[in-house]
Design an enzyme around this catalytic site. Structure first.
Site, PDB file in Angstrom:
ATOM      1  N   HIS A  30     148.086 -30.552  90.413  1.00 22.02           N
ATOM      2  CA  HIS A  30     147.843 -30.578  88.973  1.00 22.02           C
ATOM      3  C   HIS A  30     147.225 -29.255  88.554  1.00 22.02           C
ATOM      4  CE1 HIS A  30     146.530 -31.997  85.031  1.00 22.02           C
ATOM      5  NE2 HIS A  30     147.367 -32.990  85.213  1.00 22.02           N
ATOM      6  N   ASP A  39     151.404 -39.451  88.420  1.00 23.55           N
ATOM      7  CA  ASP A  39     152.775 -39.881  88.681  1.00 23.55           C
ATOM      8  C   ASP A  39     152.986 -40.433  90.087  1.00 23.55           C
ATOM      9  OD1 ASP A  39     153.858 -39.366  86.162  1.00 23.55           O
ATOM     10  OD2 ASP A  39     154.162 -37.244  86.601  1.00 23.55           O
TER      11      ASP A  39
HETATM   12  C1  SDX Z   1     151.926 -34.642  84.804  1.00 20.27           C
HETATM   13  O1  SDX Z   1     149.222 -31.215  82.533  1.00 20.27           O
HETATM   14  C2  SDX Z   1     149.029 -32.488  82.513  1.00 20.27           C
HETATM   15  O2  SDX Z   1     147.986 -32.978  82.167  1.00 20.27           O
HETATM   16  C3  SDX Z   1     150.214 -33.332  82.939  1.00 20.27           C
HETATM   17  C4  SDX Z   1     149.969 -34.819  83.192  1.00 20.27           C
HETATM   18  C5  SDX Z   1     149.715 -35.567  81.890  1.00 20.27           C
HETATM   19  O3  SDX Z   1     149.105 -36.636  81.925  1.00 20.27           O
HETATM   20  O4  SDX Z   1     150.203 -35.110  80.858  1.00 20.27           O
HETATM   21  O5  SDX Z   1     148.876 -35.010  84.082  1.00 20.27           O
HETATM   22  C6  SDX Z   1     151.228 -35.491  83.784  1.00 20.27           C
HETATM   23  O6  SDX Z   1     152.781 -33.878  84.429  1.00 20.27           O
HETATM   24  C7  SDX Z   1     151.532 -34.743  86.265  1.00 20.27           C
HETATM   25  C8  SDX Z   1     152.229 -33.715  87.152  1.00 20.27           C
HETATM   26  C9  SDX Z   1     153.582 -34.274  87.642  1.00 20.27           C
HETATM   27  N1  SDX Z   1     154.337 -33.259  88.408  1.00 20.27           N
HETATM   28  C10 SDX Z   1     154.511 -33.342  89.739  1.00 20.27           C
HETATM   29  O7  SDX Z   1     153.992 -34.223  90.424  1.00 20.27           O
HETATM   30  C11 SDX Z   1     155.403 -32.290  90.331  1.00 20.27           C
HETATM   31  C12 SDX Z   1     154.778 -31.697  91.582  1.00 20.27           C
HETATM   32  N2  SDX Z   1     153.614 -30.906  91.224  1.00 20.27           N
HETATM   33  C13 SDX Z   1     153.729 -29.584  90.902  1.00 20.27           C
HETATM   34  O8  SDX Z   1     154.940 -28.927  90.840  1.00 20.27           O
HETATM   35  C14 SDX Z   1     152.528 -28.832  90.337  1.00 20.27           C
HETATM   36  O9  SDX Z   1     151.406 -29.213  91.047  1.00 20.27           O
HETATM   37  C15 SDX Z   1     152.287 -28.963  88.816  1.00 20.27           C
HETATM   38  C16 SDX Z   1     153.551 -28.678  88.007  1.00 20.27           C
HETATM   39  C17 SDX Z   1     151.798 -30.360  88.475  1.00 20.27           C
HETATM   40  C18 SDX Z   1     151.201 -27.924  88.434  1.00 20.27           C
HETATM   41  O10 SDX Z   1     151.733 -26.661  88.549  1.00 20.27           O
HETATM   42  P1  SDX Z   1     150.858 -25.327  88.511  1.00 20.27           P
HETATM   43  O11 SDX Z   1     149.522 -25.554  87.975  1.00 20.27           O
HETATM   44  O12 SDX Z   1     151.713 -24.290  87.846  1.00 20.27           O
HETATM   45  O13 SDX Z   1     150.681 -24.965  90.047  1.00 20.27           O
HETATM   46  P2  SDX Z   1     151.637 -24.062  90.944  1.00 20.27           P
HETATM   47  O14 SDX Z   1     153.014 -24.636  90.957  1.00 20.27           O
HETATM   48  O15 SDX Z   1     151.500 -22.644  90.493  1.00 20.27           O
HETATM   49  O16 SDX Z   1     150.996 -24.233  92.366  1.00 20.27           O
HETATM   50  C19 SDX Z   1     149.797 -23.584  92.769  1.00 20.27           C
HETATM   51  C20 SDX Z   1     149.761 -23.626  94.286  1.00 20.27           C
HETATM   52  C21 SDX Z   1     151.025 -23.051  94.916  1.00 20.27           C
HETATM   53  O17 SDX Z   1     150.680 -22.568  96.198  1.00 20.27           O
HETATM   54  P3  SDX Z   1     150.501 -20.988  96.454  1.00 20.27           P
HETATM   55  O18 SDX Z   1     151.800 -20.322  96.066  1.00 20.27           O
HETATM   56  O19 SDX Z   1     149.343 -20.539  95.568  1.00 20.27           O
HETATM   57  O20 SDX Z   1     150.196 -20.855  97.909  1.00 20.27           O
HETATM   58  O21 SDX Z   1     149.707 -24.989  94.749  1.00 20.27           O
HETATM   59  C22 SDX Z   1     150.921 -25.300  95.453  1.00 20.27           C
HETATM   60  C23 SDX Z   1     151.925 -24.234  95.064  1.00 20.27           C
HETATM   61  O22 SDX Z   1     152.913 -24.073  96.022  1.00 20.27           O
HETATM   62  N3  SDX Z   1     151.362 -26.625  94.964  1.00 20.27           N
HETATM   63  C24 SDX Z   1     152.031 -27.525  95.670  1.00 20.27           C
HETATM   64  C25 SDX Z   1     152.244 -28.618  94.820  1.00 20.27           C
HETATM   65  N4  SDX Z   1     151.698 -28.357  93.630  1.00 20.27           N
HETATM   66  C26 SDX Z   1     151.172 -27.143  93.706  1.00 20.27           C
HETATM   67  N5  SDX Z   1     152.476 -27.504  96.930  1.00 20.27           N
HETATM   68  C27 SDX Z   1     153.154 -28.597  97.344  1.00 20.27           C
HETATM   69  N6  SDX Z   1     153.388 -29.677  96.583  1.00 20.27           N
HETATM   70  C28 SDX Z   1     152.930 -29.717  95.316  1.00 20.27           C
HETATM   71  N7  SDX Z   1     153.169 -30.773  94.554  1.00 20.27           N
END
Ligand code: SDX
Length: 378
Positions: free
Chosen positions: A261, A315
């Protein structure tokens, strides 16, 4: 030349001043109008929570009764909307059907009176009341059935489950569903709410605001992740397969759906409540083997990714609750939308009070003074 620093995803940049909700991502705290989500989940209902979010205070007994009555009264959808939905392809995603139907509702109320509190209240009531009816109607019509009429003796959530399954739900199932709606109702400046506020800032109508937010919620990085989680649990298939699955996904740098998140660096408090609700359902209606897989996933992901603050988000466990309630997977995100309409409308109302059209800038990294090349010379 630009002097602004570009922040991908606008990370850390406030897009509004708001008093609707607050997240402490380090401590895992979520409040609606200052009230902790855990307390609302225990004591409130979805409609009362919607009132709180939209009008900024808990309603009195009389105010709540009037609001509930108004919503109940507006639950039916117009036959022209129903006929329009009937012509949608059955294979289409219900989020697309919902987005189109929410926008179409605006065709019937094209007079925009944004300064008129009666117009604002009517729009809030109409959207809260009809969105669940639209979701249930599309579900029945794509199976070739006629939609069922809402039942006035059932509350908001029981009526939705009734319209979906064509039978009265178990009271525990209806209460748990209502809590799910409360948990999903609002969450500060997430992508769909930002989209709603941008649309609202042009002073268009609230139907367009909700339609644009629905479109934004559907993506797998946002609300659409709840559907992906179930697909992933099915693909993993067994507790033993969790570790090899996760290792191969992480090796490919793939995202694990339902984890991570932008704001929370600990387990999302809503995930904790949803996990508890899933357990209550399993106790009454029987276990789900995918829950064991989910719990093992949470354990292994914590082992591998807790240093990055990656834990289950809202989720991750919601799909297991909806599955046990007999809801088809591709309705999980529309159900998220049913709930989030409350938050979007609260932000629409707040945006109108302090409105200035959103018009950010960009960091231009293209060319300048390029001569036009005649077509025969390209
Ligand atoms: C919702 O914003 C809200 O409030 C949303 C929400 C709401 O109520 O409205 O809470 C609802 O949308 C929940 C999120 C649902 N999405 C997912 O579950 C999809 C999987 N998660 C991600 O793709 C991600 O964590 C996000 C989209 C939720 C957040 O993305 P960010 O903040 O842009 O983070 P990022 O993709 O830049 O990741 C930062 C780091 C990375 O590693 P590094 O490159 O720094 O080494 O964290 C890692 C990412 O690779 N990472 C993950 C990961 N999420 C982040 N690694 C593996 N699996 C994951 N799910």
């Amino acid at each position: 030349m630009s002097v602004c620093e570009f922040k991908p995803g606008l990370e850390g940049i406030p897009a509004a001043e708001s008093s609707i909700s607050c997240v402490d991502g380090q401590q895992g705290i979520l409040e609606y109008r200052g009230i902790r989500i855990e307390e609302l989940a225990q004591k409130s209902t979805f409609l009362e929570t919607s009132y709180l979010l939209i009008w900024g205070k808990l309603p009195t007994k009389e105010e709540l009764a009037e609001f509930v009555h108004e919503v109940q009264y507006h639950r039916r959808i117009k036959y022209r909307i129903r006929d329009m939905m009937k012509s949608f392809p059955e294979s289409g995603h219900p989020m697309d059907a919902l987005q189109a139907s929410a926008a179409a509702l605006g065709l019937f109320y094209s007079l925009r009176e944004l300064d008129n509190p009666i117009y604002v209240r009517d729009s809030v009531v109409r959207l809260l009341a009809t969105i669940p009816t639209m979701v249930a109607a599309f579900q029945l019509m794509r199976k070739g059935n006629d939609p069922v009429r809402p039942r006035d003796d059932l509350d908001y959530s029981a009526n939705f489950l009734y319209m979906l399954h064509e039978r009265e739900p178990d009271p525990l199932a209806a209460r748990i569903f209502d809590v799910c709606l409360m948990l999903h109702a609002e969450h500060t400046m997430n992508a769909s709410t930002f989209s709603a506020r941008v649309t609202a800032s042009t002073l268009t109508d609230p139907y367009a605001v909700v339609a644009s937010a629905v479109g934004t919620l559907g993506g797998p990085l946002h609300g659409g992740a709840n559907e992906e989680v179930i697909g992933m649990l099915e693909e993993i298939g067994s507790v033993e397969n969790v570790r090899p699955y996760l290792e191969s996904r992480l090796e490919k740098k793939a995202k694990i759906m339902g984890f991570g998140h932008r704001v929370y660096k600990v387990k999302d408090p809503r995930a904790t409540i949803l996990q508890n609700l899933a357990e209550q359902l399993f106790e009454k209606f029987g276990h789900d083997k995918y829950y064991d897989i989910a719990v093992e996933m949470e354990r292994v992901v914590a082992e591998k990714l807790s240093h990055k603050g990656i834990y289950p988000n809202v989720d991750f466990y919601s799909g297991l609750v909806y599955r046990k309630l007999g809801i088809p997977t591709d309705l999980f995100t529309p159900i998220f939308a049913i709930a989030r309409v409350a938050g979007w409308l609260a932000h629409w109302k707040e945006q109108l009070v302090q409105n200035r059209i959103f018009r950010p800038t960009q960091v231009y990294n293209g060319l300048h003074d390029v001569p036009y090349t005649a077509i025969e010379e390209r």
